[in-house]
Design a protein around this motif. Structure first.
Motif, PDB file in Angstrom:
ATOM      1  N   UNK A  10       1.005  -1.541   0.382  1.00 33.25           N
ATOM      2  CA  UNK A  10       0.031   0.281   0.216  1.00 33.25           C
ATOM      3  C   UNK A  10       0.626   1.241   0.128  1.00 33.25           C
ATOM      4  N   UNK A  11       2.112   1.320   0.404  1.00 34.04           N
ATOM      5  CA  UNK A  11       2.831   2.757   0.791  1.00 34.04           C
ATOM      6  C   UNK A  11       3.685   2.787  -0.788  1.00 34.04           C
ATOM      7  N   UNK A  12       3.838   2.149  -1.353  1.00 32.12           N
ATOM      8  CA  UNK A  12       3.430   2.406  -3.044  1.00 32.12           C
ATOM      9  C   UNK A  12       2.157   3.137  -4.010  1.00 32.12           C
ATOM     10  N   UNK A  13       0.941   3.266  -3.394  1.00 21.91           N
ATOM     11  CA  UNK A  13       0.070   2.934  -3.923  1.00 21.91           C
ATOM     12  C   UNK A  13       0.464   4.525  -4.291  1.00 21.91           C
ATOM     13  N   UNK A  14       0.281   5.779  -3.912  1.00 23.26           N
ATOM     14  CA  UNK A  14       0.540   6.837  -4.020  1.00 23.26           C
ATOM     15  C   UNK A  14       1.060   7.198  -5.750  1.00 23.26           C
ATOM     16  N   UNK A  15       2.468   6.904  -6.135  1.00 22.45           N
ATOM     17  CA  UNK A  15       3.056   6.785  -7.048  1.00 22.45           C
ATOM     18  C   UNK A  15       2.882   5.833  -8.062  1.00 22.45           C
ATOM     19  N   UNK A  16       2.771   4.681  -7.862  1.00 20.48           N
ATOM     20  CA  UNK A  16       2.406   3.301  -8.878  1.00 20.48           C
ATOM     21  C   UNK A  16       2.218   3.380 -10.117  1.00 20.48           C
ATOM     22  N   UNK A  17       2.690   3.044 -10.720  1.00 23.96           N
ATOM     23  CA  UNK A  17       2.265   3.628 -12.373  1.00 23.96           C
ATOM     24  C   UNK A  17       1.717   2.272 -12.868  1.00 23.96           C
ATOM     25  N   UNK A  18       2.581   0.479 -11.848  1.00 24.52           N
ATOM     26  CA  UNK A  18       2.099  -0.629 -12.468  1.00 24.52           C
ATOM     27  C   UNK A  18       1.876  -1.481 -10.770  1.00 24.52           C
ATOM     28  N   UNK A  19       1.236  -2.426 -11.189  1.00 25.73           N
ATOM     29  CA  UNK A  19       0.936  -3.664 -10.418  1.00 25.73           C
ATOM     30  C   UNK A  19      -0.302  -3.708  -9.753  1.00 25.73           C
ATOM     31  N   UNK A  20      -0.114  -4.385  -8.605  1.00 28.36           N
ATOM     32  CA  UNK A  20      -1.823  -5.129  -8.772  1.00 28.36           C
ATOM     33  C   UNK A  20      -2.323  -4.491  -7.125  1.00 28.36           C
ATOM     34  N   UNK A  21      -4.000  -4.453  -6.649  1.00 27.32           N
ATOM     35  CA  UNK A  21      -3.973  -4.110  -5.532  1.00 27.32           C
ATOM     36  C   UNK A  21      -5.247  -4.906  -5.047  1.00 27.32           C
ATOM     37  N   UNK A  22      -6.123  -4.897  -4.089  1.00 30.05           N
ATOM     38  CA  UNK A  22      -6.706  -5.488  -4.315  1.00 30.05           C
ATOM     39  C   UNK A  22      -7.896  -4.295  -3.352  1.00 30.05           C
ATOM     40  N   UNK A  23      -9.723  -4.145  -3.824  1.00 27.99           N
ATOM     41  CA  UNK A  23     -10.236  -3.029  -3.373  1.00 27.99           C
ATOM     42  C   UNK A  23     -11.349  -3.260  -3.084  1.00 27.99           C
ATOM     43  N   UNK A  24     -11.817  -2.835  -1.769  1.00 34.72           N
ATOM     44  CA  UNK A  24     -13.599  -3.984  -1.757  1.00 34.72           C
ATOM     45  C   UNK A  24     -14.224  -3.578  -2.244  1.00 34.72           C
ATOM     46  N   UNK A  25     -14.152  -1.892  -2.834  1.00 31.43           N
ATOM     47  CA  UNK A  25     -15.303  -1.398  -4.026  1.00 31.43           C
ATOM     48  C   UNK A  25     -15.797  -1.978  -5.285  1.00 31.43           C
ATOM     49  N   UNK A  26     -13.898  -2.232  -5.851  1.00 34.97           N
ATOM     50  CA  UNK A  26     -13.855  -2.297  -7.333  1.00 34.97           C
ATOM     51  C   UNK A  26     -13.580  -4.305  -7.705  1.00 34.97           C
ATOM     52  N   UNK A  27     -13.086  -4.702  -6.363  1.00 33.67           N
ATOM     53  CA  UNK A  27     -12.449  -5.882  -6.231  1.00 33.67           C
ATOM     54  C   UNK A  27     -10.738  -5.676  -7.052  1.00 33.67           C
ATOM     55  N   UNK A  28     -10.546  -6.448  -7.883  1.00 33.14           N
ATOM     56  CA  UNK A  28      -8.543  -6.303  -8.477  1.00 33.14           C
ATOM     57  C   UNK A  28      -8.449  -4.716  -9.264  1.00 33.14           C
ATOM     58  N   UNK A  30      -5.910  -3.015 -11.640  1.00 31.56           N
ATOM     59  CA  UNK A  30      -4.961  -3.153 -12.023  1.00 31.56           C
ATOM     60  C   UNK A  30      -4.530  -2.082 -12.863  1.00 31.56           C
ATOM     61  N   UNK A  31      -3.046  -1.708 -12.189  1.00 32.84           N
ATOM     62  CA  UNK A  31      -3.271   0.398 -11.836  1.00 32.84           C
ATOM     63  C   UNK A  31      -2.180   0.489 -13.030  1.00 32.84           C
ATOM     64  N   UNK A  32      -2.054  -0.386 -14.272  1.00 34.97           N
ATOM     65  CA  UNK A  32      -1.949   0.081 -15.500  1.00 34.97           C
ATOM     66  C   UNK A  32      -2.987   0.395 -16.151  1.00 34.97           C
ATOM     67  N   UNK A  33      -4.252  -0.761 -15.895  1.00 31.80           N
ATOM     68  CA  UNK A  33      -4.786  -0.030 -16.446  1.00 31.80           C
ATOM     69  C   UNK A  33      -5.473   0.979 -16.181  1.00 31.80           C
ATOM     70  N   UNK A  34      -5.667   1.144 -14.757  1.00 34.05           N
ATOM     71  CA  UNK A  34      -6.248   2.619 -13.695  1.00 34.05           C
ATOM     72  C   UNK A  34      -5.606   3.434 -14.193  1.00 34.05           C
ATOM     73  N   UNK A  35      -4.256   3.803 -15.113  1.00 33.70           N
ATOM     74  CA  UNK A  35      -3.481   5.042 -14.698  1.00 33.70           C
ATOM     75  C   UNK A  35      -3.908   6.210 -16.047  1.00 33.70           C
ATOM     76  N   UNK A  36      -5.108   5.870 -16.933  1.00 36.39           N
ATOM     77  CA  UNK A  36      -5.827   6.914 -17.664  1.00 36.39           C
ATOM     78  C   UNK A  36      -4.803   7.688 -18.945  1.00 36.39           C
ATOM     79  N   UNK A  37      -3.089   7.192 -19.153  1.00 38.79           N
ATOM     80  CA  UNK A  37      -2.749   7.780 -20.067  1.00 38.79           C
ATOM     81  C   UNK A  37      -3.198   7.370 -21.566  1.00 38.79           C
ATOM     82  N   UNK A  38      -4.242   5.931 -21.798  1.00 41.01           N
ATOM     83  CA  UNK A  38      -5.428   6.332 -22.965  1.00 41.01           C
ATOM     84  C   UNK A  38      -5.872   7.498 -22.949  1.00 41.01           C
ATOM     85  N   UNK A  39      -6.706   8.078 -21.910  1.00 37.39           N
ATOM     86  CA  UNK A  39      -7.699   9.312 -22.038  1.00 37.39           C
ATOM     87  C   UNK A  39      -7.151  10.171 -22.263  1.00 37.39           C
TER      88      UNK A  39
END
Length: 234
Positions: A10-28, A30-39
């Protein structure tokens, strides 16, 4: 293809551009997909088009997968002609529709032969909902992670070890697939949850009769080789 080793602290979450975390709201997630560079790339095309002289400008949204150290890529895209002078709200709605249409086409590509022989990424549980999170992180910036109840790496690993690789679980919707915390003796099973309100505030564009959008390509395929321009094919 998400792997157990992709799960981050979790300590890496604020700056991580890649990786995987689990959210109790959204499930798994993927921080690469969630980075928004495509947008960001798509909105930049719109900004450039608004400065042009034509009444309409072309916008391409694409998703690609790569091999051989990013030397060769293949993917899906759509190309729309957008009328100049639309409100920011309508432009965001257009970008959301482009992302959602292309995202499902791209996941179908990954799930098809021969790609499914080498990857389980097609419609993997985390992909589409992570794409959607990336959209909102760009167009409505805020600290979403504070509201998504991200669990510790230790708890995320327990989920992975209980349920197995998330690529085994397919999700064809922009909706969370949740994996309850396993406890001794329980029979926890994945189930679909609901998106939080802050991820449903924009409706994907679907008003093609009003002249704001002219569809040029709605289901295109392409290949990238090195730094060469995207090559389209049928």
């Amino acid at each position: 293809m998400s792997k157990r080793g992709d799960i981050i602290e979790l300590s890496k979450l604020p700056v991580a551009k890649f990786g995987l975390v689990y959210s109790e709201v959204l499930g798994w997630i993927d921080l690469g997909h969630a980075g928004g560079e495509d947008i960001r790339r798509t909105l930049a095309q719109m900004e450039a088009g608004e400065k042009g002289a034509s009444d309409y400008y072309e916008v391409i949204y694409s998703q690609s997968m790569y091999k051989f150290r990013h030397a060769v890529g293949i993917g899906r895209h759509i190309r729309w002609s957008v009328r100049k002078g639309l409100s920011q709200q309508v432009k965001h709605s257009i970008v959301l529709a482009m992302m959602m249409r292309t995202g499902t086409q791209f996941e179908s590509l990954q799930a098809s032969l021969p790609f499914s022989w080498t990857t389980d990424s097609g419609y993997s549980a985390e992909d589409l909902v992570s794409d959607l999170l990336g959209f909102y992180r760009v167009v409505r910036p805020m600290n979403y992670f504070a509201q998504l109840r991200i669990v510790s790496k230790e708890d995320a690993l327990k989920r992975w070890d209980h349920y197995g690789p998330i690529g085994n679980y397919k999700n064809k919707m922009f909706r969370p697939l949740l994996f309850p915390a396993p406890t001794a003796g329980n029979n926890a099973k994945p189930y679909f949850g609901s998106l939080p309100a802050f991820m449903t505030s924009i409706t994907p564009y679907n008003s093609f009769s009003d002249g704001a959008v002219k569809v040029i390509t709605n289901n295109g395929a392409h290949m990238n080789i090195g730094n060469a321009p995207m090559r389209e094919y049928k």
